[in-house]
Design a protein around this motif. Sequence first.
Motif, mmCIF file in Angstrom:
data_model
loop_
_atom_site.group_PDB
_atom_site.id
_atom_site.type_symbol
_atom_site.label_atom_id
_atom_site.label_comp_id
_atom_site.label_asym_id
_atom_site.label_seq_id
_atom_site.Cartn_x
_atom_site.Cartn_y
_atom_site.Cartn_z
ATOM 1 N N ASN A 41 -5.902 -59.829 -15.243
ATOM 2 C CA ASN A 41 -5.228 -60.517 -13.953
ATOM 3 C C ASN A 41 -4.789 -61.741 -14.739
ATOM 4 O O ASN A 41 -3.642 -62.439 -14.324
ATOM 5 N N THR A 42 -5.519 -62.535 -15.347
ATOM 6 C CA THR A 42 -5.050 -63.878 -16.125
ATOM 7 C C THR A 42 -3.575 -63.657 -16.984
ATOM 8 O O THR A 42 -2.855 -64.504 -16.837
ATOM 9 N N THR A 43 -3.571 -62.756 -17.786
ATOM 10 C CA THR A 43 -2.470 -62.309 -18.483
ATOM 11 C C THR A 43 -1.418 -61.888 -17.433
ATOM 12 O O THR A 43 -0.385 -62.496 -17.884
ATOM 13 N N ALA A 44 -1.540 -61.219 -16.501
ATOM 14 C CA ALA A 44 -0.738 -60.650 -15.588
ATOM 15 C C ALA A 44 0.098 -62.066 -14.847
ATOM 16 O O ALA A 44 1.287 -62.026 -14.638
ATOM 17 N N ASN A 45 -0.688 -62.967 -14.493
ATOM 18 C CA ASN A 45 -0.310 -64.278 -13.971
ATOM 19 C C ASN A 45 0.777 -65.122 -14.859
ATOM 20 O O ASN A 45 1.540 -65.628 -14.221
ATOM 21 N N GLU A 46 0.542 -64.794 -16.001
ATOM 22 C CA GLU A 46 1.430 -65.420 -16.985
ATOM 23 C C GLU A 46 2.849 -64.721 -16.979
ATOM 24 O O GLU A 46 3.918 -65.211 -16.934
ATOM 25 N N VAL A 47 2.468 -63.591 -17.076
ATOM 26 C CA VAL A 47 3.881 -62.561 -17.193
ATOM 27 C C VAL A 47 4.726 -62.715 -15.602
ATOM 28 O O VAL A 47 5.849 -62.761 -15.698
ATOM 29 N N LYS A 48 3.809 -63.000 -14.800
ATOM 30 C CA LYS A 48 4.653 -63.070 -13.363
ATOM 31 C C LYS A 48 5.718 -64.102 -13.274
ATOM 32 O O LYS A 48 6.565 -64.186 -12.417
ATOM 33 N N LYS A 49 5.387 -65.062 -13.977
ATOM 34 C CA LYS A 49 6.463 -66.159 -14.182
ATOM 35 C C LYS A 49 7.948 -65.744 -14.783
ATOM 36 O O LYS A 49 8.677 -66.263 -14.743
ATOM 37 N N HIS A 50 7.819 -64.275 -15.462
ATOM 38 C CA HIS A 50 9.096 -64.148 -16.096
ATOM 39 C C HIS A 50 9.581 -62.840 -15.476
ATOM 40 O O HIS A 50 10.790 -62.197 -15.586
ATOM 41 N N THR A 51 8.658 -61.900 -14.646
ATOM 42 C CA THR A 51 9.126 -60.743 -14.276
ATOM 43 C C THR A 51 8.209 -60.085 -13.309
ATOM 44 O O THR A 51 6.927 -60.684 -13.153
ATOM 45 N N ASN A 52 8.662 -59.236 -12.375
ATOM 46 C CA ASN A 52 7.585 -58.316 -11.276
ATOM 47 C C ASN A 52 7.374 -56.994 -11.845
ATOM 48 O O ASN A 52 6.543 -56.382 -11.336
ATOM 49 N N ASN A 53 7.769 -56.695 -13.029
ATOM 50 C CA ASN A 53 7.698 -55.219 -13.400
ATOM 51 C C ASN A 53 6.217 -55.268 -14.336
ATOM 52 O O ASN A 53 6.324 -55.302 -15.382
ATOM 53 N N ILE A 54 5.142 -55.242 -13.459
ATOM 54 C CA ILE A 54 3.764 -55.302 -14.259
ATOM 55 C C ILE A 54 2.898 -54.336 -13.843
ATOM 56 O O ILE A 54 2.742 -54.080 -12.480
ATOM 57 N N ILE A 55 2.154 -53.879 -14.638
ATOM 58 C CA ILE A 55 0.983 -52.923 -14.359
ATOM 59 C C ILE A 55 -0.262 -53.332 -15.128
ATOM 60 O O ILE A 55 -0.274 -53.777 -16.189
ATOM 61 N N ILE A 56 -1.204 -53.441 -14.084
ATOM 62 C CA ILE A 56 -2.415 -54.334 -14.931
ATOM 63 C C ILE A 56 -3.505 -53.287 -15.142
ATOM 64 O O ILE A 56 -3.641 -52.223 -14.263
ATOM 65 N N ALA A 57 -4.257 -53.193 -16.096
ATOM 66 C CA ALA A 57 -5.244 -52.062 -16.681
ATOM 67 C C ALA A 57 -6.477 -52.123 -15.692
ATOM 68 O O ALA A 57 -6.713 -53.309 -15.059
ATOM 69 N N ASN A 58 -6.847 -51.020 -15.344
ATOM 70 C CA ASN A 58 -8.050 -50.770 -14.714
ATOM 71 C C ASN A 58 -9.410 -51.754 -15.045
ATOM 72 O O ASN A 58 -10.055 -52.329 -14.488
ATOM 73 N N LYS A 59 -9.471 -51.426 -16.349
ATOM 74 C CA LYS A 59 -10.609 -52.183 -17.171
ATOM 75 C C LYS A 59 -9.862 -53.069 -18.336
ATOM 76 O O LYS A 59 -8.810 -52.679 -18.913
ATOM 77 N N PRO A 60 -10.519 -53.975 -18.752
ATOM 78 C CA PRO A 60 -9.906 -55.062 -19.519
ATOM 79 C C PRO A 60 -10.010 -54.761 -20.973
ATOM 80 O O PRO A 60 -10.590 -55.138 -21.719
ATOM 81 N N THR A 61 -9.738 -53.359 -21.503
ATOM 82 C CA THR A 61 -9.769 -52.840 -22.837
ATOM 83 C C THR A 61 -8.428 -52.405 -23.397
ATOM 84 O O THR A 61 -7.126 -52.358 -22.437
#
Length: 221
Positions: free
Chosen positions: A185-205
């Motif tokens: 989620n922390t990484t996704a929150n940074e990406v959200k500043k630039h795009t809404n095309n986001i998929i987040i991993a179920n586990k952080p691996t």
Amino acid sequence: MKTVLSTKILTPSQKELFLNSGIGLVHYDAISIEFTKVDIPQDYKNYIFTSKNSVKAFLNYAPNKKIANYKAFCVGEKTSALLRKNAIKIEKAAENASDLANFIVKNYKNQEFLFLSGNLRRDELPTILLKNNIRYKEVEAYRTYFNTRGFDRTFDGILFFSPSGIKSYLEENSISNSFTFCIGNTTANEVKKHTNNIIIANKPTVENVLVKAINYFKKND
């Protein structure tokens, strides 16, 4: 053929996942880590680790470590795994820095902490600790550097593993219409500043990020 960019160099077995799926892969390290040779104070029992790099720094530079005497307060599964591997007691593991800081405020208000950080660390944890008068000392134990590299093409997907990796990639590139796959989620929150095309991993691996990307492009081929 769909092609994905990984902002982290993948292992041979990880690369094989893409080769077997028929999806093209380009990969590079968007960031590099350099450990800072520091004197880590020994008069603390409670240590805050927000990344596995801070754990590595502790193991490298804390002299005369009596592991059984330390309590770790950490963020993330990778950080937890490295602490467990080295037999360091985990008092609390949280999904993000804000949750960890709020736990400390609620349950350890009268104790002191040593926070091992990097030069690009986020502000949430120290802000909450300071606001609530938690006594802590911060030591910068490693530095993150951007490996800037420009690509003269648009990728169907981009794999991101940290906010720093995103910032490094964006120094000479744009996300454009690429679909992004994030380790947490922390990484996704940074990406959200630039795009809404986001998929987040179920586990952080890393593997879970790869599988998410492969499954997405197979489904949408």
